[in-house]
Design a protein around this motif. Structure first.
Motif, short mmCIF file in Angstrom:
data_model
loop_
_atom_site.label_atom_id
_atom_site.label_comp_id
_atom_site.label_asym_id
_atom_site.label_seq_id
_atom_site.Cartn_x
_atom_site.Cartn_y
_atom_site.Cartn_z
N GLN A 1 0.84 -1.19 0.00
CA GLN A 1 0.00 0.00 0.00
C GLN A 1 0.88 1.25 0.00
OE1 GLN A 1 -3.46 0.81 -0.06
NE2 GLN A 1 -2.46 2.79 -0.27
N GLY A 2 0.62 2.18 -0.90
CA GLY A 2 1.35 3.45 -0.88
C GLY A 2 1.11 4.18 0.43
N CYS A 3 2.18 4.70 1.02
CA CYS A 3 2.10 5.34 2.33
C CYS A 3 2.67 6.75 2.30
CB CYS A 3 2.90 4.54 3.35
SG CYS A 3 2.30 2.90 3.65
N ASP A 4 2.15 7.57 3.18
CA ASP A 4 2.73 8.88 3.46
C ASP A 4 3.45 8.78 4.79
OD1 ASP A 4 1.70 10.44 1.31
OD2 ASP A 4 -0.25 10.48 2.29
N VAL A 5 4.69 9.23 4.81
CA VAL A 5 5.49 9.25 6.04
C VAL A 5 6.11 10.64 6.16
CG1 VAL A 5 7.46 8.24 7.24
CG2 VAL A 5 6.05 6.80 5.77
N CYS A 6 6.07 11.19 7.35
CA CYS A 6 6.70 12.48 7.61
C CYS A 6 7.80 12.28 8.64
CB CYS A 6 5.67 13.49 8.12
SG CYS A 6 6.40 15.11 8.47
N ILE A 7 9.00 12.75 8.32
CA ILE A 7 10.13 12.67 9.24
C ILE A 7 10.54 14.10 9.58
CG2 ILE A 7 12.51 11.96 9.59
CD1 ILE A 7 10.42 10.14 7.13
#
Length: 162
Positions: free
Chosen positions: A36-42
């Motif tokens: 599944q395509g994911c959004d991640v914020c670092i």
């Protein structure tokens, strides 16, 4: 593999970590076979800000190296399954969560362990991604072995050995 969106917010003057962070996120998601395509914020910040977050969210009044804020309730190795309503309409991705890394802790730990800062930032990023994917070393000795074992396997797959 799925397309993932990685957002890096650097609150410090150090910008040389972005490529290492992006590579570590991709390596961890690929290694865990996240389809599944994911959004991640670092977010890369300093000890003062991460201490405040640690106090706010974990009631621990000290700086730490990395914090993870998962948006999904997953178990280790579990596939991400969400309804279409949970996906971003434009991108088809789901928000996996946020990771906050202390630049100061990363630099100090790199020196302490005798490796590069980029290796330490990659380690902390992979550690955080595994938390977002349901791994939690604080639950039991078995969970700790699983979390840290996967972490080392991912770092080795990136060519980053201790």
């Amino acid at each position: 593999m799925a397309e993932h969106r990685i957002t890096i917010v650097n609150e410090t003057e150090e910008n040389s970590f972005n490529e290492a962070i992006e590579s570590a996120v991709k390596a961890a998601l690929d290694y865990e076979e996240v389809e599944q395509g994911c959004d991640v914020c670092i977010i890369v910040t300093d000890d003062e800000n991460i201490r405040e977050l640690n106090r706010e969210h974990r009631e621990i009044d000290r700086a730490t190296d990395v914090l993870s804020f998962p948006m999904l309730d997953l178990r280790p190795g579990e596939k991400i399954e969400v309804s279409p309503l949970e996906l971003d309409e434009e991108t088809g991705t789901v928000m996996l969560g946020d990771i906050v890394i202390s630049e100061e802790r990363a630099k100090a730990q790199a020196e302490e362990y005798g490796h590069s800062v980029l290796r330490e930032v990659s380690f902390l990023t992979v550690h955080g991604i595994l938390h977002l994917l349901g791994y939690d070393h604080e639950l039991s000795e078995e969970d700790e072995k699983l979390h840290f074992g996967r972490q080392e396997e991912i770092l080795e797959s990136m060519g980053l050995r201790r």
